[in-house]
Motif scaffolding. Structure first.
Motif, mmCIF file in Angstrom:
data_model
loop_
_atom_site.group_PDB
_atom_site.id
_atom_site.type_symbol
_atom_site.label_atom_id
_atom_site.label_comp_id
_atom_site.label_asym_id
_atom_site.label_seq_id
_atom_site.Cartn_x
_atom_site.Cartn_y
_atom_site.Cartn_z
ATOM 1 N N GLN A 306 0.614 -1.129 0.018
ATOM 2 C CA GLN A 306 0.035 -0.048 0.037
ATOM 3 C C GLN A 306 0.829 1.262 -0.078
ATOM 4 O OE1 GLN A 306 -3.392 -0.667 -0.218
ATOM 5 N NE2 GLN A 306 -3.411 1.519 -0.858
ATOM 6 N N ASP A 307 1.977 1.153 0.760
ATOM 7 C CA ASP A 307 2.875 2.493 0.998
ATOM 8 C C ASP A 307 3.419 2.813 -0.341
ATOM 9 O OD1 ASP A 307 2.232 2.325 3.475
ATOM 10 O OD2 ASP A 307 4.000 1.542 4.327
ATOM 11 N N ALA A 308 3.938 1.876 -1.008
ATOM 12 C CA ALA A 308 4.688 1.988 -2.611
ATOM 13 C C ALA A 308 3.638 2.648 -3.389
ATOM 14 C CB ALA A 308 5.212 0.604 -2.846
ATOM 15 N N GLY A 309 2.355 2.124 -3.352
ATOM 16 C CA GLY A 309 1.285 2.651 -4.333
ATOM 17 C C GLY A 309 1.000 4.095 -3.912
ATOM 18 N N SER A 310 0.837 4.347 -2.591
ATOM 19 C CA SER A 310 0.502 5.667 -2.646
ATOM 20 C C SER A 310 1.710 6.706 -2.652
ATOM 21 C CB SER A 310 0.059 5.902 -1.103
ATOM 22 O OG SER A 310 1.031 5.284 -0.167
ATOM 23 N N ALA A 311 2.752 6.211 -2.647
ATOM 24 C CA ALA A 311 4.023 7.107 -2.579
ATOM 25 C C ALA A 311 4.294 7.346 -3.928
ATOM 26 C CB ALA A 311 5.382 6.479 -2.272
ATOM 27 N N VAL A 312 4.067 6.431 -4.987
ATOM 28 C CA VAL A 312 4.195 6.485 -6.335
ATOM 29 C C VAL A 312 3.092 7.597 -6.792
ATOM 30 C CG1 VAL A 312 3.842 5.288 -8.578
ATOM 31 C CG2 VAL A 312 5.298 4.358 -7.256
ATOM 32 N N ALA A 313 1.902 7.203 -6.308
ATOM 33 C CA ALA A 313 0.758 8.203 -6.737
ATOM 34 C C ALA A 313 1.222 9.631 -6.335
ATOM 35 C CB ALA A 313 -0.557 7.510 -6.018
#
Lengths: 380, 291
Positions: A306-313
């Protein structure tokens, strides 16, 4: 491959090569007529595209066919826009008369620039037109009784023969009609002696001169014609933006017009239109991507947690929302086109068409460019 | 009255020096490769930003930052030539113009992403210092521009006339093929010329930074410098400097003595007049192609 056997002179005079080509263009016209109904959300962008198409045709005549590169065409656009608004709103002339007068004023300005341009070549001419455009922009700033100065000037919707074109759809059709008229006129001028003389000047001034082409007359004519088209485009542009301010008509706009003809493909009217489509619709695409991209990429990357996803977003969001992105993308496209496809979209289109019509006999070498060691442009 | 004139003269010379330096960059590249580099002003902007970054963000002091930024932009110029610009040699002039316009837009975009769109001031050892000479207050920032230009021109002059490499560069500019036959590595020389020209642009940027402010639109000074180069006659090095000084002086004096609005335009009006009277610029030469 389809070979055309010409059996009468009428075939040479026709606008289209054969009836298949004519049918394709009719289909295109029908598509364009249906466009505002199919995609009503983008009507304004499509009108801008058509106006840019007119601008592209104008600059194509000058840069693509006569070989005179102008970095000051935004000035002609501005002259057309301000003249039209002045004639139509301040003097209350009918719309048709006003737009014709705007084209005339712009053509006169073009002739004025064309005269000194007779003695200049290449980069000197480009800089002279740039200087002209900067001076004109300052005039827009200062001549407040006509232009409204820095405060700007509101533009009403066009009223033609008592019919007020209030909504975007009717304005789209007005732009379409004027673009088709401009294209038709330009195509006919280009295959008339005038157009042939322009092409001759582009290819070699000395050869043209020795064939009896009067450089002074035809160069000035090219400038005036191009400026007149730009004036018409300017009048439409005034209605499109709805509010005229001098800082619209900057060097960046002139550069955008040049980008249009180069990316579209120099030396073809198709290229002008392709370029206009590109320049008008890429910002729309970018703004769409702005809304969709971060979330979408974030979802893709959220397989790593989840963290990687929101960071990329968040990172993508910051990147695509950056105001400096759009000119950068335009610059990148320009660089890539000059390096890899100097003939622009139209060149690529020709190649693709030939590939399919000659399948499987297409040879890459058909379009190989001759490499010269050094082509000096210091001597003229 | 005289004091004002002297003050304007000094400031005009300083501004003119900047235009002259950027124009010098145009001319060096044009003489050698016949490419017209519209991104020169943006290289200057990158130089100013790099120097600001090293001085303020990393705090390594003005002079090391100056040297480092000039070296970096110089290397960058050479890389530009090696990777991109070399491909368009031999194509029409227009292709290179568009290519460098595109590159310039990319540099601006990069700068606004890397350093933000704020406006910075570069602190220097001579910021906000003045001395009174003959009743005229002379700002050290302006003085540093003039001194820097003079030193740079002297160094470049010595380099081009008294070193083997410099003479090789002149030869390659005059005739590529003949230079190649004489054993001059023409490609390498061209990359070096790009490096020098980009380095000169960076120097101009760093010198200008304390007087003007650093933002991504600093590169538009390139347009005025372009006018300077054309005014002097594209392809003439003394012409570029003379053109730059002329435009700087015209700008300052017309700003002071003509009605408002002429400051930005006067230089272009003069440019148009000169071009109408002498299409090849003040110092330019024009040959007629033999048929």
């Amino acid at each position: 491959m389809r070979f055309i056997f010409k059996i009468s002179y009428r075939q040479d005079l026709g606008l289209f090569r054969d009836r298949f080509q004519r049918d394709w263009y009719i289909a295109l016209l029908l598509g364009l007529l249906a466009l505002p109904v199919l995609l009503p959300d983008y009507r304004v962008d499509f009108s801008l595209m058509l106006i840019y198409g007119l601008c592209g045709v104008s600059l194509m005549v000058l840069a693509g066919y006569t070989g005179l590169v102008s970095l000051g065409h935004a000035a002609f656009l501005g002259i057309g826009a301000y003249a039209h608004v002045y004639f139509a709103q301040d003097m209350g002339l009918p719309w048709i008369v006003s737009i014709a007068l705007a084209a005339l004023v712009s053509a006169a300005a073009g002739g004025l620039v064309g005269l000194p341009a007779l003695r200049m070549t290449g980069i000197y001419l480009t800089i002279a037109t740039l200087a002209f455009a900067l001076i004109v922009q300052e005039v827009f700033n200062r001549w407040e009784s006509v232009t409204g100065g820095l405060k700007g000037k509101a533009v009403e919707r066009p009223t033609i023969f008592g019919v007020s074109l209030q909504d975007d759809t009717s304005f789209y059709f007005l732009c379409l009609a004027l673009l088709i008229a401009g294209l038709w006129l330009t195509r006919n001028v280009l295959r008339a002696p005038t157009g042939r003389a322009w092409v001759a000047i582009r290819d070699s001034e000395i050869a043209a001169q020795s064939m009896g082409v009067n450089l002074a007359v035809y160069k000035t004519l090219a400038f005036s014609y191009s400026a007149a088209l730009m004036g018409v485009a300017g009048a439409l542009f005034a209605h499109q933006v709805g509010f005229l301010a001098p800082d619209i008509f900057t060097v960046l706009l002139s550069i955008q017009f040049l980008l249009m003809v180069v990316v579209g493909g120099l030396g073809s009217l198709h290229g002008a239109i392709f370029g206009a489509i590109f320049v008008a619709l890429v910002p729309v695409g970018i703004s769409e991507a702005r809304d969709v991209m971060p979330e979408w990429l974030g979802r893709v990357f959220s397989v790593f947690g989840q963290d990687a996803g929101s960071a990329v977003a968040a990172a993508v969001d910051g990147f695509v929302k950056h105001p400096g992105l759009e000119p950068g993308i335009f610059g990148l496209v320009l660089v890539l086109f000059i390096l890899f496809e100097p003939q622009g979209f139209y060149g690529r289109w020709i190649k693709i068409k030939l590939y399919f019509s000659q399948f499987p006999l297409y040879k890459r070498a058909t379009f190989k460019r001759q490499k010269s060691y050094m082509r000096s442009e210091r001597l003229r | 009255m005289l004091g004002t004139v002297l003050q304007l003269l000094l400031n005009g010379l300083a501004v003119g020096c900047i235009y002259g330096l950027v124009a010098l960059g145009f001319v060096l590249i044009y003489k050698a490769t016949e490419l017209v580099n519209f991104a020169q002003g943006d290289l200057m902007m990158l130089g100013a930003f790099t120097c600001y970054m090293f001085t303020v963000w990393y705090g390594i002091g003005y002079w090391p930052a100056f040297a480092l930024s000039v070296a970096i932009i110089g290397l960058f110029g050479a890389a530009l030539d090696r990777i991109i610009l070399r491909r368009v040699i031999g194509q029409p002039q227009f292709a290179a113009v568009m290519l460098t316009i595109g590159l310039g837009a990319m540099f601006r975009s990069f700068a606004s992403m890397a350093w933000g769109s704020e406006i910075y001031t570069l602190p220097t050892p001579f910021s906000a210092q003045q001395s009174l000479v003959a009743g005229v207050s002379v700002s050290h920032e302006y003085l540093s521009i003039i001194a820097g230009t003079v030193i740079l021109c002297a160094v470049l002059y010595a380099f081009f006339t008294h070193t083997k490499l410099g003479v090789a560069m002149q030869a390659a500019s005059q005739n590529q093929l003949a230079a190649y036959y004489m054993g001059i590595p023409v490609k390498l020389v061209f990359s070096l010329i790009w490096a020098i020209s980009a380095g000169v642009a960076a120097i101009a940027g760093v010198l200008l930074a304390p007087v003007s402010l650093i933002d991504t639109n600093l590169g538009f000074i390139g347009l005025k410098a372009f006018a300077a180069a054309v005014l002097g006659g594209f392809g003439s090095i003394p012409g570029a400097l003379a053109g730059g000084l002329t435009i700087g002086l015209i700008e300052l004096f017309s700003g002071a003595y003509l009605p408002e609005g002429f400051k930005d335009v006067a230089a272009y009006v003069v440019l148009l007049i000169v071009l109408v009277l002498r299409p090849q610029g003040m110092f330019g030469t024009v040959g007629r192609k033999r048929v």
